[in-house]
Write a protein that holds these residues in place. Sequence first.
Motif, PDB file in Angstrom:
ATOM      1  N   PRO A   1     -10.696 -10.256   6.713  1.00  0.00           N
ATOM      2  CA  PRO A   1      -9.648 -10.054   5.706  1.00  0.00           C
ATOM      3  C   PRO A   1      -8.390  -9.428   6.317  1.00  0.00           C
ATOM      4  O   PRO A   1      -8.455  -8.671   7.274  1.00  0.00           O
ATOM      5  CB  PRO A   1     -10.296  -9.089   4.713  1.00  0.00           C
ATOM      6  N   CYS A   2      -7.263  -9.782   5.711  1.00  0.00           N
ATOM      7  CA  CYS A   2      -5.966  -9.293   6.172  1.00  0.00           C
ATOM      8  C   CYS A   2      -5.113  -8.959   4.955  1.00  0.00           C
ATOM      9  O   CYS A   2      -5.060  -9.735   4.000  1.00  0.00           O
ATOM     10  CB  CYS A   2      -5.295 -10.376   7.025  1.00  0.00           C
ATOM     11  N   ALA A   3      -4.439  -7.818   4.979  1.00  0.00           N
ATOM     12  CA  ALA A   3      -3.633  -7.378   3.837  1.00  0.00           C
ATOM     13  C   ALA A   3      -2.363  -8.198   3.669  1.00  0.00           C
ATOM     14  O   ALA A   3      -1.942  -8.465   2.547  1.00  0.00           O
ATOM     15  CB  ALA A   3      -3.280  -5.905   3.990  1.00  0.00           C
ATOM     16  N   ASP A   4      -1.751  -8.631   4.771  1.00  0.00           N
ATOM     17  CA  ASP A   4      -0.469  -9.327   4.665  1.00  0.00           C
ATOM     18  C   ASP A   4      -0.467 -10.700   5.335  1.00  0.00           C
ATOM     19  O   ASP A   4       0.572 -11.196   5.742  1.00  0.00           O
ATOM     20  CB  ASP A   4       0.660  -8.457   5.214  1.00  0.00           C
ATOM     21  N   CYS A   5      -1.649 -11.313   5.437  1.00  0.00           N
ATOM     22  CA  CYS A   5      -1.759 -12.679   5.955  1.00  0.00           C
ATOM     23  C   CYS A   5      -3.009 -13.324   5.349  1.00  0.00           C
ATOM     24  O   CYS A   5      -3.752 -12.667   4.631  1.00  0.00           O
ATOM     25  CB  CYS A   5      -1.810 -12.696   7.486  1.00  0.00           C
ATOM     26  N   SER A   6      -3.240 -14.591   5.656  1.00  0.00           N
ATOM     27  CA  SER A   6      -4.397 -15.297   5.087  1.00  0.00           C
ATOM     28  C   SER A   6      -5.721 -14.755   5.608  1.00  0.00           C
ATOM     29  O   SER A   6      -6.687 -14.606   4.866  1.00  0.00           O
ATOM     30  CB  SER A   6      -4.311 -16.786   5.395  1.00  0.00           C
ATOM     31  N   ALA A   7      -5.782 -14.473   6.920  1.00  0.00           N
ATOM     32  CA  ALA A   7      -6.993 -13.958   7.562  1.00  0.00           C
ATOM     33  C   ALA A   7      -6.653 -13.563   8.991  1.00  0.00           C
ATOM     34  O   ALA A   7      -5.623 -13.965   9.533  1.00  0.00           O
ATOM     35  CB  ALA A   7      -8.099 -15.009   7.562  1.00  0.00           C
ATOM     36  N   ILE A   8      -7.546 -12.811   9.594  1.00  0.00           N
ATOM     37  CA  ILE A   8      -7.424 -12.506  11.019  1.00  0.00           C
ATOM     38  C   ILE A   8      -8.510 -13.322  11.709  1.00  0.00           C
ATOM     39  O   ILE A   8      -9.691 -12.982  11.648  1.00  0.00           O
ATOM     40  CB  ILE A   8      -7.599 -11.006  11.306  1.00  0.00           C
ATOM     41  N   SER A   9      -8.106 -14.424  12.318  1.00  0.00           N
ATOM     42  CA  SER A   9      -9.046 -15.290  13.030  1.00  0.00           C
ATOM     43  C   SER A   9      -9.444 -14.583  14.328  1.00  0.00           C
ATOM     44  O   SER A   9      -8.611 -14.353  15.206  1.00  0.00           O
ATOM     45  CB  SER A   9      -8.391 -16.638  13.330  1.00  0.00           C
ATOM     46  N   THR A  10     -10.721 -14.233  14.430  1.00  0.00           N
ATOM     47  CA  THR A  10     -11.195 -13.360  15.509  1.00  0.00           C
ATOM     48  C   THR A  10     -12.293 -14.022  16.320  1.00  0.00           C
ATOM     49  O   THR A  10     -13.223 -14.604  15.764  1.00  0.00           O
ATOM     50  CB  THR A  10     -11.738 -12.044  14.905  1.00  0.00           C
ATOM     51  N   THR A  11     -12.178 -13.918  17.638  1.00  0.00           N
ATOM     52  CA  THR A  11     -13.217 -14.356  18.564  1.00  0.00           C
ATOM     53  C   THR A  11     -13.519 -13.205  19.510  1.00  0.00           C
ATOM     54  O   THR A  11     -12.616 -12.652  20.135  1.00  0.00           O
ATOM     55  CB  THR A  11     -12.773 -15.584  19.389  1.00  0.00           C
ATOM     56  N   LEU A  12     -14.798 -12.845  19.586  1.00  0.00           N
ATOM     57  CA  LEU A  12     -15.251 -11.770  20.466  1.00  0.00           C
ATOM     58  C   LEU A  12     -16.293 -12.343  21.409  1.00  0.00           C
ATOM     59  O   LEU A  12     -17.293 -12.903  20.968  1.00  0.00           O
ATOM     60  CB  LEU A  12     -15.845 -10.622  19.643  1.00  0.00           C
TER      61      LEU A  12
ATOM     62  N   LEU B   1     -18.923 -11.284  24.288  1.00  0.00           N
ATOM     63  CA  LEU B   1     -19.626 -10.185  24.944  1.00  0.00           C
ATOM     64  C   LEU B   1     -20.337 -10.742  26.172  1.00  0.00           C
ATOM     65  O   LEU B   1     -21.167 -11.640  26.061  1.00  0.00           O
ATOM     66  CB  LEU B   1     -20.649  -9.564  23.988  1.00  0.00           C
ATOM     67  N   ASN B   2     -19.972 -10.241  27.330  1.00  0.00           N
ATOM     68  CA  ASN B   2     -20.547 -10.714  28.585  1.00  0.00           C
ATOM     69  C   ASN B   2     -21.756  -9.884  28.989  1.00  0.00           C
ATOM     70  O   ASN B   2     -21.888  -8.720  28.594  1.00  0.00           O
ATOM     71  CB  ASN B   2     -19.475 -10.658  29.686  1.00  0.00           C
ATOM     72  N   LYS B   3     -22.639 -10.474  29.788  1.00  0.00           N
ATOM     73  CA  LYS B   3     -23.849  -9.783  30.229  1.00  0.00           C
ATOM     74  C   LYS B   3     -23.553  -8.558  31.076  1.00  0.00           C
ATOM     75  O   LYS B   3     -24.351  -7.638  31.132  1.00  0.00           O
ATOM     76  CB  LYS B   3     -24.741 -10.751  31.012  1.00  0.00           C
ATOM     77  N   ASP B   4     -22.398  -8.546  31.725  1.00  0.00           N
ATOM     78  CA  ASP B   4     -22.040  -7.402  32.570  1.00  0.00           C
ATOM     79  C   ASP B   4     -21.417  -6.257  31.769  1.00  0.00           C
ATOM     80  O   ASP B   4     -20.806  -5.360  32.320  1.00  0.00           O
ATOM     81  CB  ASP B   4     -21.116  -7.838  33.708  1.00  0.00           C
ATOM     82  N   ARG B   5     -21.560  -6.295  30.452  1.00  0.00           N
ATOM     83  CA  ARG B   5     -21.083  -5.258  29.526  1.00  0.00           C
ATOM     84  C   ARG B   5     -19.556  -5.208  29.415  1.00  0.00           C
ATOM     85  O   ARG B   5     -18.986  -4.180  29.096  1.00  0.00           O
ATOM     86  CB  ARG B   5     -21.607  -3.872  29.914  1.00  0.00           C
ATOM     87  N   THR B   6     -18.901  -6.332  29.676  1.00  0.00           N
ATOM     88  CA  THR B   6     -17.471  -6.431  29.417  1.00  0.00           C
ATOM     89  C   THR B   6     -17.278  -7.317  28.196  1.00  0.00           C
ATOM     90  O   THR B   6     -18.163  -8.086  27.832  1.00  0.00           O
ATOM     91  CB  THR B   6     -16.706  -7.021  30.622  1.00  0.00           C
ATOM     92  N   TYR B   7     -16.125  -7.187  27.566  1.00  0.00           N
ATOM     93  CA  TYR B   7     -15.829  -8.026  26.409  1.00  0.00           C
ATOM     94  C   TYR B   7     -14.416  -8.573  26.507  1.00  0.00           C
ATOM     95  O   TYR B   7     -13.563  -8.050  27.224  1.00  0.00           O
ATOM     96  CB  TYR B   7     -16.016  -7.264  25.095  1.00  0.00           C
ATOM     97  N   SER B   8     -14.194  -9.628  25.735  1.00  0.00           N
ATOM     98  CA  SER B   8     -12.880 -10.224  25.585  1.00  0.00           C
ATOM     99  C   SER B   8     -12.684 -10.497  24.099  1.00  0.00           C
ATOM    100  O   SER B   8     -13.493 -11.177  23.483  1.00  0.00           O
ATOM    101  CB  SER B   8     -12.797 -11.514  26.400  1.00  0.00           C
ATOM    102  N   LEU B   9     -11.630  -9.954  23.525  1.00  0.00           N
ATOM    103  CA  LEU B   9     -11.352 -10.067  22.100  1.00  0.00           C
ATOM    104  C   LEU B   9     -10.033 -10.813  21.916  1.00  0.00           C
ATOM    105  O   LEU B   9      -9.015 -10.452  22.513  1.00  0.00           O
ATOM    106  CB  LEU B   9     -11.267  -8.672  21.476  1.00  0.00           C
ATOM    107  N   HIS B  10     -10.063 -11.878  21.111  1.00  0.00           N
ATOM    108  CA  HIS B  10      -8.870 -12.677  20.813  1.00  0.00           C
ATOM    109  C   HIS B  10      -8.724 -12.746  19.296  1.00  0.00           C
ATOM    110  O   HIS B  10      -9.703 -12.965  18.589  1.00  0.00           O
ATOM    111  CB  HIS B  10      -9.021 -14.113  21.333  1.00  0.00           C
ATOM    112  N   TYR B  11      -7.503 -12.573  18.806  1.00  0.00           N
ATOM    113  CA  TYR B  11      -7.295 -12.711  17.368  1.00  0.00           C
ATOM    114  C   TYR B  11      -5.856 -13.139  17.064  1.00  0.00           C
ATOM    115  O   TYR B  11      -4.940 -12.871  17.833  1.00  0.00           O
ATOM    116  CB  TYR B  11      -7.663 -11.439  16.612  1.00  0.00           C
ATOM    117  N   THR B  12      -5.721 -13.841  15.948  1.00  0.00           N
ATOM    118  CA  THR B  12      -4.411 -14.258  15.448  1.00  0.00           C
ATOM    119  C   THR B  12      -4.339 -13.945  13.961  1.00  0.00           C
ATOM    120  O   THR B  12      -5.365 -13.933  13.267  1.00  0.00           O
ATOM    121  CB  THR B  12      -4.160 -15.774  15.647  1.00  0.00           C
ATOM    122  N   TYR B  13      -3.127 -13.705  13.486  1.00  0.00           N
ATOM    123  CA  TYR B  13      -2.897 -13.436  12.082  1.00  0.00           C
ATOM    124  C   TYR B  13      -2.515 -14.755  11.413  1.00  0.00           C
ATOM    125  O   TYR B  13      -1.367 -15.188  11.484  1.00  0.00           O
ATOM    126  CB  TYR B  13      -1.808 -12.377  11.912  1.00  0.00           C
ATOM    127  N   VAL B  14      -3.483 -15.391  10.771  1.00  0.00           N
ATOM    128  CA  VAL B  14      -3.306 -16.715  10.173  1.00  0.00           C
ATOM    129  C   VAL B  14      -2.290 -16.644   9.033  1.00  0.00           C
ATOM    130  O   VAL B  14      -2.393 -15.792   8.153  1.00  0.00           O
ATOM    131  CB  VAL B  14      -4.659 -17.259   9.658  1.00  0.00           C
TER     132      VAL B  14
END
Length: 137
Positions: A51-62, A64-77
């Motif tokens: 959910p997003c207060a001032d947009c349609s949604a926050i399209s989110t991709t997370l 999680l890598n096995k080496d305990r690192t992460y990569s987070l991508h998101y856009t305000y639709v």
Amino acid sequence: MRIYLYIISILTACLVSISCINNKANADVESNVDRSRQKYNLSGRYEGNLPCADCSAISTTLVLNKDRTYSLHYTYVGKSDELFHKDGVWRVDSDVLHLESEDYNYKIEGDRLSQLDLSGKEMTGNLAGKYILDRVD
């Protein structure tokens, strides 16, 4: 002279005892962390439209890598085409996924992650069930 030797031997025995207790406590903490890692196989890709207060949604991709690192991508639709990206390290503590440098944590619920509020509690209200990232691979 005997008294000094006696005092030194008592002090040495105390230091050895304290060292053993400390090592046992450290081993217990490490074994709890190992059990937590074995309990969850979180590595993979998670997606959702939050959910997003001032947009349609926050399209989110997370990712999680096995080496305990992460990569987070998101856009305000519906607001911007700009892609935001963050990388860091992740950890699990008491069924909660913590992402380094992120304000929000996620409760682990099988193959889905439920975003928690800023105080670390489960979301409430009409939109509570929409703060979900589902595992896609």
